[in-house]
Design a protein around this motif. Structure first.
Motif, PDB file in Angstrom:
ATOM      1  N   SER A   4       0.846  -1.193   0.000  1.00  0.00           N
ATOM      2  CA  SER A   4       0.000   0.000   0.000  1.00  0.00           C
ATOM      3  C   SER A   4       0.882   1.243   0.000  1.00  0.00           C
ATOM      4  O   SER A   4       2.066   1.189   0.347  1.00  0.00           O
ATOM      5  CB  SER A   4      -0.901   0.006   1.236  1.00  0.00           C
ATOM      6  N   ASN A   5       0.297   2.356  -0.378  1.00  0.00           N
ATOM      7  CA  ASN A   5       1.039   3.623  -0.377  1.00  0.00           C
ATOM      8  C   ASN A   5       1.539   3.949   1.024  1.00  0.00           C
ATOM      9  O   ASN A   5       2.644   4.453   1.198  1.00  0.00           O
ATOM     10  CB  ASN A   5       0.157   4.758  -0.900  1.00  0.00           C
ATOM     11  N   ARG A   6       0.727   3.665   2.026  1.00  0.00           N
ATOM     12  CA  ARG A   6       1.107   3.948   3.406  1.00  0.00           C
ATOM     13  C   ARG A   6       2.351   3.125   3.794  1.00  0.00           C
ATOM     14  O   ARG A   6       3.285   3.650   4.383  1.00  0.00           O
ATOM     15  CB  ARG A   6      -0.049   3.636   4.345  1.00  0.00           C
ATOM     16  N   THR A   7       2.356   1.864   3.438  1.00  0.00           N
ATOM     17  CA  THR A   7       3.498   0.998   3.750  1.00  0.00           C
ATOM     18  C   THR A   7       4.742   1.448   2.989  1.00  0.00           C
ATOM     19  O   THR A   7       5.830   1.525   3.556  1.00  0.00           O
ATOM     20  CB  THR A   7       3.174  -0.469   3.405  1.00  0.00           C
ATOM     21  N   ARG A   8       4.573   1.766   1.721  1.00  0.00           N
ATOM     22  CA  ARG A   8       5.722   2.228   0.926  1.00  0.00           C
ATOM     23  C   ARG A   8       6.287   3.523   1.471  1.00  0.00           C
ATOM     24  O   ARG A   8       7.476   3.788   1.344  1.00  0.00           O
ATOM     25  CB  ARG A   8       5.326   2.414  -0.540  1.00  0.00           C
ATOM     26  N   PHE A   9       5.440   4.326   2.072  1.00  0.00           N
ATOM     27  CA  PHE A   9       5.902   5.581   2.648  1.00  0.00           C
ATOM     28  C   PHE A   9       6.647   5.353   3.961  1.00  0.00           C
ATOM     29  O   PHE A   9       7.714   5.923   4.189  1.00  0.00           O
ATOM     30  CB  PHE A   9       4.720   6.530   2.873  1.00  0.00           C
ATOM     31  N   TRP A  10       6.112   4.521   4.853  1.00  0.00           N
ATOM     32  CA  TRP A  10       6.662   4.359   6.201  1.00  0.00           C
ATOM     33  C   TRP A  10       7.738   3.288   6.313  1.00  0.00           C
ATOM     34  O   TRP A  10       8.564   3.350   7.229  1.00  0.00           O
ATOM     35  CB  TRP A  10       5.542   4.065   7.195  1.00  0.00           C
ATOM     36  N   LEU A  11       7.766   2.323   5.437  1.00  0.00           N
ATOM     37  CA  LEU A  11       8.749   1.236   5.536  1.00  0.00           C
ATOM     38  C   LEU A  11      10.196   1.730   5.531  1.00  0.00           C
ATOM     39  O   LEU A  11      10.989   1.334   6.397  1.00  0.00           O
ATOM     40  CB  LEU A  11       8.514   0.200   4.440  1.00  0.00           C
ATOM     41  N   PRO A  12      10.583   2.615   4.611  1.00  0.00           N
ATOM     42  CA  PRO A  12      11.971   3.103   4.646  1.00  0.00           C
ATOM     43  C   PRO A  12      12.304   3.851   5.935  1.00  0.00           C
ATOM     44  O   PRO A  12      13.420   3.755   6.453  1.00  0.00           O
ATOM     45  CB  PRO A  12      12.071   4.052   3.446  1.00  0.00           C
ATOM     46  N   TYR A  13      11.327   4.559   6.467  1.00  0.00           N
ATOM     47  CA  TYR A  13      11.530   5.279   7.722  1.00  0.00           C
ATOM     48  C   TYR A  13      11.746   4.303   8.870  1.00  0.00           C
ATOM     49  O   TYR A  13      12.672   4.459   9.670  1.00  0.00           O
ATOM     50  CB  TYR A  13      10.332   6.188   7.980  1.00  0.00           C
TER      51      TYR A  13
END
Length: 148
Positions: A4-13
């Protein structure tokens, strides 16, 4: 598998936080018992000539990268730095294990209690995490408005 967009956004962080914690822990444990760390570097068949300045350079680099991993504007470059350093550490272990009779461990804290196979797996796990984070940074949404 599509993230999901949310996962793709937070995973690197999230991965960056884990990597920063690892480097803060590793650098602190090296400096905590600095003399022992320096002696172990001096016993290394590969690093003997460079032990004095490497004893300062490694923890300093780990601290700098840990801070840079936590800053949005430097995260991607810091992940590449983390990946490079972890790859060098892993390569060093492989070289020493395959070409040296004596293998000193200059790691500190909990990492010092690992066997060499466990240490390799641990390092490779963090190398893989760094690669995942770098790839996700390249493919994640640019604006927060796309996170819904």
């Amino acid at each position: 598998m599509r993230l999901s967009n949310r996962t793709r956004f937070w995973l690197p962080y999230a991965i960056s936080i884990l990597c920063a914690i690892l480097f803060i822990y590793a650098a602190t444990s090296k400096l905590w018992d600095f003399q022992e760390f320096k002696v172990q570097l001096g016993q290394s068949p590969v690093l003997t000539a460079y032990a004095e300045w490497m004893a300062w350079l490694v923890p300093l680099t780990e601290y700098v990268l840990a801070v840079l991993l936590l800053i949005d504007s430097t995260r991607q470059k810091a992940l590449f730095g983390f990946l490079g350093l972890m790859t060098m550490f892993t390569t060093y272990i492989l070289i020493v294990l395959n070409f040296s009779d004596y293998v000193p461990c200059s790691c500190g804290g909990v990492l010092e209690n690992m066997g060499w196979t466990e240490h390799l797996v641990f390092n490779l796990f963090f190398v893989a995490l760094a690669i995942i984070a770098i790839l996700q940074l390249d493919s994640r949404p640019i604006h927060n408005s796309t996170l819904s």
